[in-house]
Scaffold this motif. Structure first.
Motif, short mmCIF file in Angstrom:
data_model
loop_
_atom_site.label_atom_id
_atom_site.label_comp_id
_atom_site.label_asym_id
_atom_site.label_seq_id
_atom_site.Cartn_x
_atom_site.Cartn_y
_atom_site.Cartn_z
N PRO A 80 0.71 -0.83 -0.10
CA PRO A 80 0.37 -0.02 0.18
C PRO A 80 0.67 1.83 0.16
N LEU A 82 0.41 5.19 0.18
CA LEU A 82 -0.68 6.25 0.04
C LEU A 82 -0.37 7.27 -0.87
N ASN A 92 -4.98 4.37 -0.37
CA ASN A 92 -3.94 3.42 -0.74
C ASN A 92 -4.14 2.93 -1.95
N LYS A 197 -0.74 -2.23 6.33
CA LYS A 197 0.48 -1.22 5.58
C LYS A 197 1.72 -1.30 6.31
#
Length: 218
Positions: A80, A82, A92, A197
Motif C-alpha cells: 500500500p 499512500l 492507498n 500497511k
C-alpha cells in the motif's frame, strides 16, 4: 490506555480508506513506466545500495568512485502506497505481481533504460539501467547476495551513474536514497490486499536492518 485507543482509531480509519489498484491499459499509446527517478524519499520506502570496487555492498558509507553502480527495488507488489486525490482525500494504491512483471517487460521492450530523472523534476543524462529482473525466490535471488530479502514479484534494477553531478552531489552526499517510477497507469478500486500497511513497513525495516548487518560483517 489512551495510546491504545488512538492506535485502534487510526487502524479503523486506515481500514476504511479507499484502496486503488494501478493497472495497465495496453490499448493506450503511452503505457507503463517511461522513466525511473532517483529520489530522496521513495514511495516504496526502500533505499538502494551502491557497489565499491571490492564488490562488497555498502549503504552510503565510504565510496569508491570507479564502478558507480546502485541497486535497489523499483516496485514491490501488493504494498500500500499512500496518495492524496485532488479533493484532499487520502487513499492507498498498489501494484500486483502480474502488473509489475509486465511493467518491467515493457520498460525494456520500449528501451527506456536510459530515461532517468532526478527527484521527478529534471531529466538527467549518464544514468542508465544496466540490469533489471523480477524476484522469483527471495532466498536465492541475486539481491539476497547483497543482504536484501525482497518479496517475490519485486522489480529490482541496477543503475550505472556516469553523470558526475548526480554521483558526487546526490549519491555520495545522500541526497537521493532510492528509486521512484514515472509512468502511465489506469486505476480500479480494489476490495483489498492481504498484507496490511504496518506489516509491510515492518518487513521493509527488517530488509534494511538485515542489509546493514551484512554490510558490517563484510
Amino acid at each position: 490506555m489512551k495510546k491504545k485507543d488512538e492506535e485502534k482509531r487510526k487502524k479503523r480509519k486506515y481500514d476504511k480508506m479507499k484502496l486503488v489498484e494501478f493497472v495497465l491499459n495496453e490499448n493506450d499509446a503511452d503505457v507503463g513506466v517511461f522513466a525511473i527517478s532517483l529520489v530522496e524519499d521513495p514511495a516504496i520506502e526502500e533505499n538502494f545500495m551502491y557497489f565499491s570496487r571490492s564488490g562488497k555492498p555498502q549503504k552510503f558509507a565510504t565510496l569508491n568512485d570507479e564502478k558507480r553502480i546502485v541497486m535497489g527495488a523499483v516496485m514491490i507488489p501488493d504494498m500500500p502506497i499512500l496518495r492524496v486525490d485532488a479533493e484532499g482525500e487520502k487513499y492507498n494504491c498498489f501494484f500486483s505481481k502480474d502488473t509489475i512483471r509486465r511493467v518491467e517487460e515493457l520498460y525494456m521492450i520500449n528501451s527506456k533504460h536510459q530515461s532517468a530523472t532526478l527527484g521527478h523534476e529534471r531529466a538527467v543524462n549518464g544514468v542508465t539501467t544496466i540490469e533489471t529482473w523480477i524476484v522469483e525466490d527471495s532466498k536465492i535471488d541475486k539481491s539476497a547476495l547483497h543482504g536484501f530479502n525482497y518479496p517475490v514479484g519485486t522489480w529490482v534494477a541496477c543503475m550505472k551513474i556516469e553523470n558526475e553531478d548526480v554521483w558526487s552531489n546526490y549519491i555520495k552526499e545522500g541526497e537521493v536514497k532510492g528509486f521512484s517510477i514515472e509512468g502511465y497507469f489506469d486505476t480500479k478500486e480494489s476490495e483489498g490486499i492481504k498484507m496490511e500497511k504496518e506489516d509491510v513497513l515492518s518487513k521493509l525495516r527488517q530488509i534494511i536492518k538485515d542489509s546493514e548487518n551484512k554490510t558490517k560483517k563484510n
